[in-house]
Design a protein around this motif. Sequence first.
Motif, PDB file in Angstrom:
ATOM      1  N   MET A  84      15.530   1.269  -1.311  1.00 36.42           N
ATOM      2  CA  MET A  84      14.301   0.870  -1.874  1.00 36.42           C
ATOM      3  C   MET A  84      12.963  -0.190  -1.502  1.00 36.42           C
ATOM      4  N   LYS A  85      12.817   0.411  -0.106  1.00 40.77           N
ATOM      5  CA  LYS A  85      11.739  -1.359   0.274  1.00 40.77           C
ATOM      6  C   LYS A  85      10.311  -0.978  -0.773  1.00 40.77           C
ATOM      7  N   ARG A  86       9.693  -0.252  -1.027  1.00 43.09           N
ATOM      8  CA  ARG A  86       9.111  -0.164  -1.754  1.00 43.09           C
ATOM      9  C   ARG A  86       8.961   0.260  -2.544  1.00 43.09           C
TER      10      ARG A  86
ATOM     11  N   ALA B 240      15.591  -6.822  -9.974  1.00 45.44           N
ATOM     12  CA  ALA B 240      15.007  -4.534 -10.180  1.00 45.44           C
ATOM     13  C   ALA B 240      13.601  -4.073 -10.903  1.00 45.44           C
ATOM     14  N   ASN B 241      13.775  -5.530 -11.582  1.00 46.11           N
ATOM     15  CA  ASN B 241      12.288  -4.714 -12.245  1.00 46.11           C
ATOM     16  C   ASN B 241      11.058  -5.280 -11.670  1.00 46.11           C
ATOM     17  N   ARG B 242      11.640  -6.812 -11.194  1.00 46.29           N
ATOM     18  CA  ARG B 242      10.682  -7.759 -10.278  1.00 46.29           C
ATOM     19  C   ARG B 242       9.451  -6.359  -9.003  1.00 46.29           C
ATOM     20  N   LYS B 243      10.873  -5.941  -8.316  1.00 44.37           N
ATOM     21  CA  LYS B 243      10.557  -4.955  -7.236  1.00 44.37           C
ATOM     22  C   LYS B 243      10.021  -3.558  -7.088  1.00 44.37           C
ATOM     23  N   HIS B 244      10.571  -2.899  -8.659  1.00 43.46           N
ATOM     24  CA  HIS B 244      10.070  -2.012  -8.629  1.00 43.46           C
ATOM     25  C   HIS B 244       9.775  -1.466 -10.420  1.00 43.46           C
ATOM     26  N   ASP B 245       9.935  -0.508 -10.891  1.00 42.35           N
ATOM     27  CA  ASP B 245       8.862   0.001 -12.229  1.00 42.35           C
ATOM     28  C   ASP B 245      10.366   0.503 -13.179  1.00 42.35           C
TER      29      ASP B 245
END
Length: 289
Positions: A172-174, A197-202
């Motif tokens: 998941m790039k975005r 993961a949580n820095r990049k995503h929710d």
Amino acid sequence: MNTSELLKKVRKIEIKAIGLSREVFAGQYHSAFKGRGMAFSEVREYQYGDDIRDIDWNVTGRFHRPYVKVFEEERELTVMLLIDVSGSLDFGTVNQLKRECATEIAATLAFSAIQNNDKIGVIFFSDHVEKYIAPKKGRKHILFLIREMLTFTPVSRKTNVGAGLEYLNKVMKRHCTAFIISDFYTRKDFSQELRIANRKHDVVAIQVYDPRAKEMPDVGLVKVVDAETGHQMYIDTHDSRLRKAHNIYWEEREQRLTDILKQGHVDSVAIATDDDYVKKLMSLFSKRS
């Protein structure tokens, strides 16, 4: 199960999940999970208090008075379900197996997502990524996901939550919203993968557990099998010291999980197989609103 039984089960889950997502979760889901950013909507005349950085200089020059750009939140999300398919999910002593409970929760989240026009994808993981289904929209896609949840047979019966998170970070790039649905019976520490993961995503963690795993009942001599290793042994549940040791083990394990999630700044909820998972999810959503 045969094709007829599978279709009946898929339909039953669909009816229940759609009802819950429409009647209960529609507003809660919408407010709990934010869009990916701000999108341009229109221009209007400058008003006192507007940010001068939003001035549209082309329109301002054309009309000889200041105009500003108006932005709206983009509601469309990409939602990923990271679903634990390891052997420990094939356990249940009360209403249903942990796997069945996890499937119902995942289906409800999926139907809530498509009602908000969100894309939804799945990562099945054991101690490695077993299968990836790319995010798409629509009822047909959701029904395909549910069929996969009901019928998928993993290669491995062991667990490594970190493997699923690491794959999420790669594929998941975005930005996306990612629900980890697992009993978190993992022997490997996954705190680093979770933080990244949580820095990049929710990221949101949903723990599914059986109430008997929390408190061992006094039912005499019992044969137990480790679903992930196949190891078998007999235990005497009448022994109060054994029951107490089991309870202490559970509490220590839960505290370690709580610490990992808290350090990773990840919202979470624990749902027993005999819980009303609707109330539990509603509570989670309201905390995030």
